[in-house]
Each structure stands twice: as structure tokens, then as C-alpha cells.
Design a protein around this motif. Structure first.
Motif, PDB file in Angstrom:
ATOM      1  N   GLN A 122      28.115 -19.621  10.589  1.00  0.00           N
ATOM      2  CA  GLN A 122      29.455 -19.024  10.581  1.00  0.00           C
ATOM      3  C   GLN A 122      29.942 -18.701  11.988  1.00  0.00           C
ATOM      4  N   LYS A 123      29.037 -18.254  12.848  1.00  0.00           N
ATOM      5  CA  LYS A 123      29.446 -17.818  14.180  1.00  0.00           C
ATOM      6  C   LYS A 123      29.406 -18.943  15.217  1.00  0.00           C
ATOM      7  N   TYR A 124      28.492 -19.910  15.068  1.00  0.00           N
ATOM      8  CA  TYR A 124      28.258 -20.847  16.165  1.00  0.00           C
ATOM      9  C   TYR A 124      28.561 -22.310  15.849  1.00  0.00           C
ATOM     10  N   ARG A 125      28.842 -22.651  14.611  1.00  0.00           N
ATOM     11  CA  ARG A 125      29.116 -24.056  14.317  1.00  0.00           C
ATOM     12  C   ARG A 125      30.481 -24.443  14.838  1.00  0.00           C
ATOM     13  N   ARG A 126      30.512 -25.527  15.598  1.00  0.00           N
ATOM     14  CA  ARG A 126      31.769 -25.987  16.192  1.00  0.00           C
ATOM     15  C   ARG A 126      32.581 -26.839  15.227  1.00  0.00           C
ATOM     16  N   ASN A 127      31.902 -27.700  14.495  1.00  0.00           N
ATOM     17  CA  ASN A 127      32.586 -28.571  13.538  1.00  0.00           C
ATOM     18  C   ASN A 127      32.617 -27.882  12.178  1.00  0.00           C
ATOM     19  N   ARG A 128      33.714 -27.256  11.865  1.00  0.00           N
ATOM     20  CA  ARG A 128      33.811 -26.466  10.641  1.00  0.00           C
ATOM     21  C   ARG A 128      33.846 -27.323   9.387  1.00  0.00           C
ATOM     22  N   THR A 129      34.041 -28.637   9.536  1.00  0.00           N
ATOM     23  CA  THR A 129      34.041 -29.520   8.371  1.00  0.00           C
ATOM     24  C   THR A 129      32.623 -29.969   8.015  1.00  0.00           C
ATOM     25  N   GLU A 130      31.665 -29.674   8.899  1.00  0.00           N
ATOM     26  CA  GLU A 130      30.267 -30.037   8.651  1.00  0.00           C
ATOM     27  C   GLU A 130      29.689 -29.126   7.577  1.00  0.00           C
ATOM     28  N   THR A 131      29.121 -29.735   6.543  1.00  0.00           N
ATOM     29  CA  THR A 131      28.614 -28.951   5.414  1.00  0.00           C
ATOM     30  C   THR A 131      27.090 -28.939   5.332  1.00  0.00           C
ATOM     31  N   PHE A 139      21.530 -23.586  16.261  1.00  0.00           N
ATOM     32  CA  PHE A 139      20.438 -22.681  16.587  1.00  0.00           C
ATOM     33  C   PHE A 139      20.383 -22.393  18.084  1.00  0.00           C
ATOM     34  N   ILE A 140      20.556 -23.434  18.889  1.00  0.00           N
ATOM     35  CA  ILE A 140      20.479 -23.279  20.343  1.00  0.00           C
ATOM     36  C   ILE A 140      21.664 -22.478  20.874  1.00  0.00           C
ATOM     37  N   ARG A 141      22.857 -22.702  20.333  1.00  0.00           N
ATOM     38  CA  ARG A 141      24.015 -21.918  20.780  1.00  0.00           C
ATOM     39  C   ARG A 141      23.814 -20.438  20.465  1.00  0.00           C
ATOM     40  N   TYR A 142      23.212 -20.154  19.322  1.00  0.00           N
ATOM     41  CA  TYR A 142      22.902 -18.763  18.970  1.00  0.00           C
ATOM     42  C   TYR A 142      21.888 -18.165  19.941  1.00  0.00           C
ATOM     43  N   LEU A 143      20.808 -18.880  20.208  1.00  0.00           N
ATOM     44  CA  LEU A 143      19.753 -18.354  21.074  1.00  0.00           C
ATOM     45  C   LEU A 143      20.238 -18.139  22.504  1.00  0.00           C
ATOM     46  N   GLY A 144      21.143 -18.984  22.963  1.00  0.00           N
ATOM     47  CA  GLY A 144      21.625 -18.880  24.336  1.00  0.00           C
ATOM     48  C   GLY A 144      22.741 -17.875  24.531  1.00  0.00           C
ATOM     49  N   ASP A 145      23.245 -17.327  23.450  1.00  0.00           N
ATOM     50  CA  ASP A 145      24.308 -16.330  23.532  1.00  0.00           C
ATOM     51  C   ASP A 145      23.735 -15.028  24.099  1.00  0.00           C
ATOM     52  N   HIS A 148      23.048 -12.365  21.574  1.00  0.00           N
ATOM     53  CA  HIS A 148      22.332 -12.883  20.408  1.00  0.00           C
ATOM     54  C   HIS A 148      21.772 -11.779  19.511  1.00  0.00           C
ATOM     55  N   LYS A 149      21.607 -10.566  20.050  1.00  0.00           N
ATOM     56  CA  LYS A 149      20.988  -9.512  19.256  1.00  0.00           C
ATOM     57  C   LYS A 149      21.909  -8.962  18.168  1.00  0.00           C
ATOM     58  N   TRP A 150      23.153  -9.458  18.127  1.00  0.00           N
ATOM     59  CA  TRP A 150      24.032  -9.045  17.039  1.00  0.00           C
ATOM     60  C   TRP A 150      23.415  -9.404  15.686  1.00  0.00           C
ATOM     61  N   LEU A 151      22.641 -10.499  15.658  1.00  0.00           N
ATOM     62  CA  LEU A 151      22.032 -10.914  14.401  1.00  0.00           C
ATOM     63  C   LEU A 151      20.889  -9.980  14.012  1.00  0.00           C
ATOM     64  N   ASP A 152      20.148  -9.483  15.002  1.00  0.00           N
ATOM     65  CA  ASP A 152      19.113  -8.486  14.717  1.00  0.00           C
ATOM     66  C   ASP A 152      19.735  -7.261  14.044  1.00  0.00           C
ATOM     67  N   VAL A 153      20.881  -6.852  14.563  1.00  0.00           N
ATOM     68  CA  VAL A 153      21.577  -5.690  14.008  1.00  0.00           C
ATOM     69  C   VAL A 153      22.020  -5.980  12.583  1.00  0.00           C
ATOM     70  N   LYS A 154      22.547  -7.182  12.375  1.00  0.00           N
ATOM     71  CA  LYS A 154      23.027  -7.568  11.046  1.00  0.00           C
ATOM     72  C   LYS A 154      21.882  -7.610  10.036  1.00  0.00           C
ATOM     73  N   ILE A 231      22.092 -25.619  27.244  1.00  0.00           N
ATOM     74  CA  ILE A 231      20.697 -25.662  27.679  1.00  0.00           C
ATOM     75  C   ILE A 231      20.459 -24.672  28.809  1.00  0.00           C
ATOM     76  N   LYS A 232      21.393 -24.588  29.738  1.00  0.00           N
ATOM     77  CA  LYS A 232      21.234 -23.668  30.860  1.00  0.00           C
ATOM     78  C   LYS A 232      21.289 -22.214  30.405  1.00  0.00           C
ATOM     79  N   ARG A 233      22.124 -21.924  29.426  1.00  0.00           N
ATOM     80  CA  ARG A 233      22.177 -20.560  28.895  1.00  0.00           C
ATOM     81  C   ARG A 233      20.870 -20.218  28.176  1.00  0.00           C
ATOM     82  N   LEU A 234      20.342 -21.189  27.438  1.00  0.00           N
ATOM     83  CA  LEU A 234      19.064 -20.977  26.764  1.00  0.00           C
ATOM     84  C   LEU A 234      17.954 -20.766  27.781  1.00  0.00           C
TER      85      LEU A 234
END
Length: 255
Positions: A122-131, A139-145, A148-154, A231-234
Motif C-alpha cells: 500500500q505504501k511503496y508499490r509504484r504500479n498500482r495496477t499490479e495485483t 520490499f527494498i523501497r520499504y527497507l531503504g526508507d 521504515h520504523k513506521w511499520l514497527d509502530v503499526k 539500492i543506495k538508500r538501502l
């Protein structure tokens, strides 16, 4: 490095407990050693008889965590117990975590597929039509954010399977006897057992050639569709693990 306050000690001891038991369970599940584990139904005589969900259920398996002890007892154990953990190339470790939690996804851990994966998509997928289900690039976009700890809180607790080793095992604050490497586990595991005084009680069988070796081809394949920025953010997040444990920087991905 920093000195442990009372609050920090409780926090770091919880992390140590998680880290230590993760290594212990790795040995347990992989059937590398033979131990007895008690359940309400009695004692299991063989590892093959132990239900896998029981191994991960700390309320039923009777294996105490360090955090279950009082502060004086924790301090005593940190000073006197033999302490070790195993590290792995950071990017290969993330590939393994992705495959284990979102592709294989054991039946007794449904929340990774049903709760964590949808939140990341919901937060990191770029192609919203991808099912499709969670993809590696999500996964990598989430980890490199950096946030990222917003998910721990959730979720309500830290997700340990892709926390950095620096966060998880506090190697600058806890004096480990040995830090081994997954890539040299064939030599490190028997050495650890010997230093722990357990080599006469348990044994570590031979590992098939190439099983633990670093697989650059696999890393390249998984990261082939990931942008340099991601990749660099990760890498920025896991750079401490690369440096602290002697892993080569993944220049073939960064440049």
C-alpha cells in the motif's frame, strides 16, 4: 559505543535475547544438533518429532528469553555466559528474509503475508495496477526508507528479521565471545561448539559444498530490477553491518 543505562540495558537485553535465540533456533530447525525439548505432552526424543510451530512458540516450548530474568540475573548472564552470533552478507540476508517470510511463508506465521505484505504494498508499490503479492522491489523501497520504523509502530513490535545486526545484537555494547560468519559456517560452527565446551556433547555435520558461500549471481539477479537510488538508500541503512563485520561493499550494485 555508549554505556548502558538501566533503560537501555533492558532494551538491549531484549535484542540480545532475540539474536541469541535466533541463532539457537537456526541450529535447532536445521537439525544440526540433537537436544531435548519439553512440551505439555512430555519430552521429545528426536528433533524430527518436534513440531516446527512449537520451536517458535516461546510460551509453550519452555525456552526462557534473557528478558524474562530480573536485571541482576541479566547482568550476571551477560558477564558470565558464552555469547555468540552468526552474521551474513547484509544483502544476501535480506534476500533470504524476503524468500522465507513472503514466498515460502510458513503456515504458523501468516501475518507476514496477510498483514505486513499488504501494508508495504500500500505504501511503496509504484504500479498500482499490479495485483501480485509483495515483490522484491516493494520490499527494498520499504527497507531503504529512513522512516521504515513506521511499520514497527503499526505492527506493535520491531520486525527482527531485517533489522540491522547493529540494532539487533548490540555488538558495540555486549562483549560476545565469538561472532561467526554464515559464509564460513563449516569452520565456524565446530569452532564455536569447541569454545563453548560442547564439542563432546553435540556435533555439527558436514555442509554440502557451496551451500553457505556468498552467491553474487543471486544477488545480481534479485537487484537487477532495483534502481540505483533505492539500492543506495538501502546500503546507507546497512552500511554499518558491511563495515563492522568485514563484508565487501557491493560496488557492482552501487556504481
Amino acid at each position: 559505543m555508549r554505556w548502558l543505562t538501566s533503560e537501555n540495558m533492558r532494551h538491549q537485553c531484549l535484542l540480545l535475547a532475540v539474536c541469541g535465540w535466533a541463532v539457537f533456533m537456526l541450529l535447532f530447525v536445521s537439525k544440526f544438533i540433537t537436544l531435548s525439548l519439553r512440551d505439555k505432552e512430555g519430552e521429545f526424543k528426536s528433533i524430527k518429532d518436534i513440531p516446527e510451530p512449537l520451536i517458535h512458540n516461546h510460551e509453550r516450548n519452555g525456552l526462557p528469553r534473557l528478558s524474562s530474568y530480573s536485571e541482576p540475573e541479566i547482568t550476571k548472564r551477560l558477564k558470565t555466559y558464552f555469547k555468540f552470533f552468526i552474521v551474513r552478507d547484509p544483502f544476501e540476508r535480506l534476500i533470504s528474509a524476503f524468500k522465507d517470510k513472503f514466498l515460502k511463508n510458513p503456515r504458523f506465521e501468516p501475518w507476514y503475508r496477510h498483514n505486513i505484505a499488504p501494508a508495504i504494498i500500500q505504501k511503496y508499490r509504484r504500479n498500482r495496477t499490479e495485483t501480485k503479492g509483495l515483490q522484491f522491489d516493494d520490499f527494498i523501497r520499504y527497507l531503504g526508507d529512513p522512516n521504515h520504523k513506521w511499520l514497527d509502530v503499526k505492527i506493535g513490535e520491531p520486525i527482527i528479521h531485517w533489522a540491522t545486526y547493529v540494532e539487533l545484537c548490540a555488538p558495540c555494547e555486549i562483549k560476545y565471545n565469538i561472532i561467526g560468519h554464515h559464509e564460513t559456517l563449516e569452520k565456524d560452527a565446530p569452532y564455536i561448539l569447541k569454545k563453548a565446551g560442547m564439542s563432546n556433547l553435540v556435533s555439527y555435520p558436514p555442509i554440502p559444498p557451496g551451500i553457505t558461500a556468498y552467491n553474487r549471481t543471486k544477488v545480481e539477479q534479485y537487484f537487477s530490477g532495483i534502481g540505483k537510488r533505492e539500492i543506495k538508500r538501502l546500503h546507507a541503512r546497512f552500511q554499518g553491518d558491511f563495515k563492522l563485520f568485514g563484508y565487501d561493499e557491493p560496488e557492482f550494485l552501487l556504481n
